[in-house]
Design a protein around this motif. Structure first.
Motif, PDB file in Angstrom:
ATOM      1  N   MET A 156     -35.820  93.943  20.987  1.00 36.37           N
ATOM      2  CA  MET A 156     -35.976  92.562  20.773  1.00 36.37           C
ATOM      3  C   MET A 156     -36.359  92.138  22.330  1.00 36.37           C
ATOM      4  O   MET A 156     -36.103  92.361  23.272  1.00 36.37           O
ATOM      5  CB  MET A 156     -34.548  92.006  20.598  1.00 36.37           C
ATOM      6  N   LYS A 157     -37.245  91.340  22.192  1.00 30.65           N
ATOM      7  CA  LYS A 157     -37.805  90.634  23.363  1.00 30.65           C
ATOM      8  C   LYS A 157     -37.301  89.462  24.060  1.00 30.65           C
ATOM      9  O   LYS A 157     -36.617  88.777  23.374  1.00 30.65           O
ATOM     10  CB  LYS A 157     -39.209  90.203  22.996  1.00 30.65           C
ATOM     11  N   ARG A 158     -36.919  89.489  25.211  1.00 27.90           N
ATOM     12  CA  ARG A 158     -36.410  88.200  25.879  1.00 27.90           C
ATOM     13  C   ARG A 158     -37.598  86.944  25.737  1.00 27.90           C
ATOM     14  O   ARG A 158     -38.555  87.220  25.776  1.00 27.90           O
ATOM     15  CB  ARG A 158     -36.332  88.396  27.449  1.00 27.90           C
ATOM     16  N   ILE A 159     -36.753  85.810  25.398  1.00 19.94           N
ATOM     17  CA  ILE A 159     -37.653  84.782  25.085  1.00 19.94           C
ATOM     18  C   ILE A 159     -37.317  83.640  25.945  1.00 19.94           C
ATOM     19  O   ILE A 159     -36.228  83.741  27.090  1.00 19.94           O
ATOM     20  CB  ILE A 159     -37.242  83.913  23.844  1.00 19.94           C
ATOM     21  N   GLU A 160     -38.224  82.714  26.297  1.00 17.36           N
ATOM     22  CA  GLU A 160     -38.077  81.832  27.451  1.00 17.36           C
ATOM     23  C   GLU A 160     -36.823  80.931  27.263  1.00 17.36           C
ATOM     24  O   GLU A 160     -36.423  80.615  25.774  1.00 17.36           O
ATOM     25  CB  GLU A 160     -39.148  80.619  27.526  1.00 17.36           C
ATOM     26  N   THR A 161     -36.298  80.452  28.240  1.00 20.31           N
ATOM     27  CA  THR A 161     -35.041  79.348  28.029  1.00 20.31           C
ATOM     28  C   THR A 161     -35.279  78.155  27.186  1.00 20.31           C
ATOM     29  O   THR A 161     -34.566  77.736  26.201  1.00 20.31           O
ATOM     30  CB  THR A 161     -34.474  78.914  29.256  1.00 20.31           C
ATOM     31  N   SER A 162     -36.607  77.764  27.349  1.00 25.38           N
ATOM     32  CA  SER A 162     -37.098  76.587  26.620  1.00 25.38           C
ATOM     33  C   SER A 162     -37.272  77.013  25.177  1.00 25.38           C
ATOM     34  O   SER A 162     -37.167  75.993  24.163  1.00 25.38           O
ATOM     35  CB  SER A 162     -38.330  76.199  27.079  1.00 25.38           C
ATOM     36  N   ASP A 163     -37.415  78.198  24.779  1.00 21.54           N
ATOM     37  CA  ASP A 163     -37.602  78.655  23.215  1.00 21.54           C
ATOM     38  C   ASP A 163     -36.109  78.625  22.662  1.00 21.54           C
ATOM     39  O   ASP A 163     -35.989  79.095  21.553  1.00 21.54           O
ATOM     40  CB  ASP A 163     -38.682  79.587  23.208  1.00 21.54           C
ATOM     41  N   TYR A 164     -35.017  78.969  23.493  1.00 19.80           N
ATOM     42  CA  TYR A 164     -34.011  79.467  22.849  1.00 19.80           C
ATOM     43  C   TYR A 164     -33.285  78.322  22.162  1.00 19.80           C
ATOM     44  O   TYR A 164     -33.270  77.126  22.493  1.00 19.80           O
ATOM     45  CB  TYR A 164     -33.033  79.900  23.860  1.00 19.80           C
ATOM     46  N   HIS A 165     -32.395  78.799  21.090  1.00 18.89           N
ATOM     47  CA  HIS A 165     -31.553  77.868  20.379  1.00 18.89           C
ATOM     48  C   HIS A 165     -30.448  78.592  19.817  1.00 18.89           C
ATOM     49  O   HIS A 165     -30.539  79.464  19.250  1.00 18.89           O
ATOM     50  CB  HIS A 165     -32.397  77.068  19.019  1.00 18.89           C
ATOM     51  N   PRO A 166     -29.316  77.801  19.635  1.00 16.13           N
ATOM     52  CA  PRO A 166     -28.160  78.466  19.507  1.00 16.13           C
ATOM     53  C   PRO A 166     -28.506  79.145  17.876  1.00 16.13           C
ATOM     54  O   PRO A 166     -27.442  79.828  17.393  1.00 16.13           O
ATOM     55  CB  PRO A 166     -26.951  77.407  19.243  1.00 16.13           C
ATOM     56  N   LEU A 167     -29.061  78.396  16.804  1.00 11.98           N
ATOM     57  CA  LEU A 167     -29.456  78.804  15.648  1.00 11.98           C
ATOM     58  C   LEU A 167     -29.897  80.400  15.547  1.00 11.98           C
ATOM     59  O   LEU A 167     -29.747  80.826  14.460  1.00 11.98           O
ATOM     60  CB  LEU A 167     -30.292  78.261  14.943  1.00 11.98           C
ATOM     61  N   TYR A 168     -30.410  81.022  16.794  1.00 11.33           N
ATOM     62  CA  TYR A 168     -30.462  82.394  16.807  1.00 11.33           C
ATOM     63  C   TYR A 168     -29.287  83.119  16.696  1.00 11.33           C
ATOM     64  O   TYR A 168     -29.492  84.331  16.252  1.00 11.33           O
ATOM     65  CB  TYR A 168     -31.070  82.752  18.055  1.00 11.33           C
ATOM     66  N   PHE A 169     -28.008  82.654  16.745  1.00 10.62           N
ATOM     67  CA  PHE A 169     -26.718  83.481  16.370  1.00 10.62           C
ATOM     68  C   PHE A 169     -26.904  83.669  14.971  1.00 10.62           C
ATOM     69  O   PHE A 169     -26.120  84.648  14.432  1.00 10.62           O
ATOM     70  CB  PHE A 169     -25.634  82.693  16.830  1.00 10.62           C
ATOM     71  N   LEU A 170     -27.648  82.781  14.112  1.00  6.34           N
ATOM     72  CA  LEU A 170     -27.638  83.253  12.566  1.00  6.34           C
ATOM     73  C   LEU A 170     -28.239  84.462  12.359  1.00  6.34           C
ATOM     74  O   LEU A 170     -28.024  84.928  11.017  1.00  6.34           O
ATOM     75  CB  LEU A 170     -28.222  82.021  11.913  1.00  6.34           C
ATOM     76  N   ALA A 171     -29.136  85.022  13.267  1.00  4.28           N
ATOM     77  CA  ALA A 171     -29.575  86.393  12.963  1.00  4.28           C
ATOM     78  C   ALA A 171     -28.394  87.353  13.004  1.00  4.28           C
ATOM     79  O   ALA A 171     -28.427  88.383  12.162  1.00  4.28           O
ATOM     80  CB  ALA A 171     -30.825  86.892  14.023  1.00  4.28           C
ATOM     81  N   ALA A 172     -27.628  87.286  14.027  1.00  2.00           N
ATOM     82  CA  ALA A 172     -26.456  88.345  14.164  1.00  2.00           C
ATOM     83  C   ALA A 172     -25.548  87.958  12.907  1.00  2.00           C
ATOM     84  O   ALA A 172     -25.061  88.922  12.294  1.00  2.00           O
ATOM     85  CB  ALA A 172     -25.788  88.104  15.336  1.00  2.00           C
ATOM     86  N   LEU A 173     -25.076  86.727  12.559  1.00  2.00           N
ATOM     87  CA  LEU A 173     -24.419  86.334  11.321  1.00  2.00           C
ATOM     88  C   LEU A 173     -25.109  86.919  10.155  1.00  2.00           C
ATOM     89  O   LEU A 173     -24.178  87.584   9.342  1.00  2.00           O
ATOM     90  CB  LEU A 173     -24.347  84.964  11.374  1.00  2.00           C
ATOM     91  N   GLY A 174     -26.373  87.009   9.847  1.00  2.00           N
ATOM     92  CA  GLY A 174     -26.819  87.459   8.867  1.00  2.00           C
ATOM     93  C   GLY A 174     -26.748  89.085   8.680  1.00  2.00           C
ATOM     94  O   GLY A 174     -26.604  89.771   7.731  1.00  2.00           O
ATOM     95  N   ALA A 175     -26.893  89.740   9.712  1.00  2.00           N
ATOM     96  CA  ALA A 175     -26.798  91.184   9.882  1.00  2.00           C
ATOM     97  C   ALA A 175     -25.246  91.639   9.976  1.00  2.00           C
ATOM     98  O   ALA A 175     -24.926  92.570   8.994  1.00  2.00           O
ATOM     99  CB  ALA A 175     -27.286  91.717  11.391  1.00  2.00           C
ATOM    100  N   GLY A 176     -24.461  90.759  10.278  1.00  3.81           N
ATOM    101  CA  GLY A 176     -23.005  91.097   9.783  1.00  3.81           C
ATOM    102  C   GLY A 176     -22.570  90.957   8.528  1.00  3.81           C
ATOM    103  O   GLY A 176     -21.841  91.716   7.885  1.00  3.81           O
ATOM    104  N   GLY A 177     -23.043  89.960   7.960  1.00  2.00           N
ATOM    105  CA  GLY A 177     -22.827  89.592   6.385  1.00  2.00           C
ATOM    106  C   GLY A 177     -23.679  90.984   5.658  1.00  2.00           C
ATOM    107  O   GLY A 177     -22.866  91.212   4.702  1.00  2.00           O
ATOM    108  N   LEU A 178     -24.741  91.333   5.925  1.00  3.40           N
ATOM    109  CA  LEU A 178     -25.170  92.475   5.233  1.00  3.40           C
ATOM    110  C   LEU A 178     -24.429  93.716   5.652  1.00  3.40           C
ATOM    111  O   LEU A 178     -24.326  94.565   4.737  1.00  3.40           O
ATOM    112  CB  LEU A 178     -26.457  92.804   5.810  1.00  3.40           C
ATOM    113  N   THR A 179     -23.853  93.810   6.797  1.00  6.73           N
ATOM    114  CA  THR A 179     -22.648  95.094   6.791  1.00  6.73           C
ATOM    115  C   THR A 179     -21.745  94.984   5.925  1.00  6.73           C
ATOM    116  O   THR A 179     -21.332  95.987   5.148  1.00  6.73           O
ATOM    117  CB  THR A 179     -21.995  95.111   8.218  1.00  6.73           C
TER     118      THR A 179
END
Length: 399
Positions: free
Chosen positions: A1-24
Motif C-alpha cells: 500500500m502506497k503512502r498518500i499525501e496528507t491532503s488526500d487522506y480522510h478518516p473514511l479510509y478506516f472503512l477499508a480495514a473495517l471491510g477486511a475485518g468483516g470479511l474475516t
C-alpha cells in the motif's frame, strides 16, 4: 500500500480495514455453524483439529481453504489498520483535520472506534480458530475484553458528544450537504460496540460478567436505536427535499450493517438471558425476529442498489476514474447481509426444523450469500488497487 499525501487522506479510509475485518468474520461463520462444537458456545481450534482427524478426506481441503481465507483477511485488516493509524496521526496534526472538525463532516471520525471494535472481533475469532485450548482461559479474558470495550465506548461517546453539543449550541447543521444517511456513522459505531459487549454477555458462565456485558450491550443498543430513529428521519427529509448526491449514495446501505449488528445483539442477549437468567424463549420468536430484520435489509439493499445504478455510482466510483474513500462503505453492507443471512438460516429456519443442514435446500439458501460474499471481497480488492496502490487524482470527492 502506497503512502498518500496528507491532503488526500480522510478518516473514511478506516472503512477499508473495517471491510477486511468483516470479511474475516464471514470465513469464521462457516466454522461456527457447520463444525460441531458441543462443549463451547463458539467453534475452537480443538473442534477443527478433531474434525481434521476424524472427518472425511474431502473435507480437509475445505478446512484449509476456510482457515486460509480467514487468516488472509485478518492480515489484510491489521495491515490496513496500521496504515490508517499512521496516516491519521500525520493528518490529525494538519490543517485538514481542523477543517473537518469545523464542519458537519467530522462525524466521519466515528469510523475510528467503529474499526477498532471490529479489530477486537477479528482477534477473538483468529485466536479461537488458531490457538488450541484458548477457550479454557476464556473466563479470564472476558473481563479484559469488557474493559477495552468500555474504553472504546467512552471514546466514541466523547467524540460524538462533542460533535452533537456543537450542533445543538450553534445550530450549524447543513441539511443540504447532509442530504444522505452518512450522518448515521455514529449509530453504526454504537451498534458495533453493543454487539461486542453482547458476546461475553452471551458466552460467559460467570453471571456477573454476563450481566455487565448485557447491560452495556443494552445501553449502546438503546443509544443506537434512539439516535438512529432521529438521524433516519432527518436524513430522509433532507433527501426528499434536496436529493442525494452521487458520491453520498452508498450511505443508503448503512442501515444494513446497523440492522445486522442490532439483530445479532438481540440474539446474543436472548442466549445470555437464557443460560444466565433462565429466560425461556420460544424458537418461533427467533424466526420472526430474524425474518423481520432480513426483510428490512433486503428492502434497503434494493433501494440503495436502484439509486446507485441510476446515479452511475458503480460506473464512476468503483469501475471508473472517480476516487473516494467513501466507496469502501459498499463492503460492510455486503458483509452484514451475508452474516445475518446465516443467522436467519440457522436460528430462524434450522432452529425451527424448517431446513436441515447440508441438504440441497440448505445449499440453495446459501447460494445468494456466497455470491454477496464474493462480490464484497472482489469490490474490496478492486478498491484497494484503485485507491491505495495508485496516487488518487481526485481523492475524497464528495466526502
Amino acid at each position: 500500500m502506497k503512502r498518500i499525501e496528507t491532503s488526500d487522506y480522510h478518516p473514511l479510509y478506516f472503512l477499508a480495514a473495517l471491510g477486511a475485518g468483516g470479511l474475516t468474520v464471514t470465513f469464521f461463520l462457516y466454522f461456527l455453524f457447520l463444525v460441531p462444537h458441543p462443549g463451547t458456545p463458539m467453534v475452537t481450534a480443538d473442534d477443527l483439529l478433531a474434525l481434521w482427524r476424524t472427518g472425511p478426506e474431502w473435507l480437509r481441503p475445505l478446512l484449509l481453504l476456510g482457515v486460509a481465507g480467514l487468516l488472509i483477511m485478518a492480515s489484510l485488516h491489521l495491515r490496513l489498520l496500521v496504515w490508517n493509524l499512521l496516516h491519521y496521526r500525520r493528518w490529525r496534526r494538519s490543517a485538514f483535520y481542523e477543517r473537518l472538525r469545523a464542519g458537519n463532516k467530522d462525524v466521519a471520525l466515528m469510523a475510528l472506534p467503529l474499526t477498532l471494535t471490529m479489530s477486537i472481533n477479528v482477534l477473538f475469532v483468529v485466536g479461537s480458530v488458531m490457538v488450541p485450548g484458548l477457550w479454557d482461559y476464556a473466563e479470564y479474558l472476558f473481563p479484559g475484553v469488557l474493559a477495552v470495550l468500555l474504553a472504546l465506548g467512552v471514546w466514541a461517546l466523547k467524540l460524538y458528544g462533542g460533535y452533537l453539543t456543537r450542533l445543538v449550541t450553534t445550530g450549524s447543521f447543513d441539511f443540504i450537504g447532509n442530504a444522505n444517511l452518512g450522518q448515521m456513522m455514529p449509530i453504526f459505531a454504537f451498534a458495533m460496540i453493543a454487539v461486542a459487549f453482547a458476546a461475553p454477555g452471551a458466552m460467559s458462565q460467570n453471571q456477573v460478567v454476563n450481566a455487565v456485558g448485557l447491560f452495556f450491550a443494552i445501553f449502546f443498543l438503546s443509544l443506537s436505536a434512539l439516535l438512529g430513529l432521529v438521524k433516519l428521519v432527518v436524513g430522509v427529509q433532507a433527501m426528499l427535499r434536496h436529493g442525494i448526491s452521487e458520491a453520498a449514495a452508498p450511505s443508503l446501505w448503512i442501515l444494513i450493517p446497523i440492522l445486522t449488528l442490532s439483530g445479532i445483539t438481540l440474539v446474543r442477549m436472548i442466549m445470555g438471558l437464557h443460560h444466565a437468567f433462565d429466560l425461556e424463549t420460544p424458537r418461533p420468536a427467533l424466526f420472526v425476529l430474524t425474518s423481520v430484520i432480513l426483510s428490512l435489509e433486503i428492502l434497503f439493499g434494493l433501494l440503495g442498489y436502484v439509486v446507485m445504478r441510476r446515479l452511475g455510482y458503480f460506473r464512476d466510483y468503483v469501475a471508473g476514474d472517480l476516487h473516494s474513500p467513501g466507496a469502501y462503505s459498499l463492503i460492510c453492507p455486503g458483509v452484514a447481509f451475508f452474516v445475518f443471512g446465516w443467522f436467519w438460516i440457522m436460528f430462524g429456519l434450522v432452529g425451527n426444523g424448517l431446513v436441515t443442514p447440508l441438504t440441497p435446500a440448505f445449499f440453495v439458501l446459501l447460494l445468494p450469500l456466497l455470491f454477496v460474499q464474493w462480490k464484497s471481497l472482489e469490490t474490496l480488492l478492486r478498491l484497494n488497487r484503485k485507491l491505495l496502490r495508485k496516487q488518487p487524482s481526485a481523492c475524497c470527492a464528495g466526502v
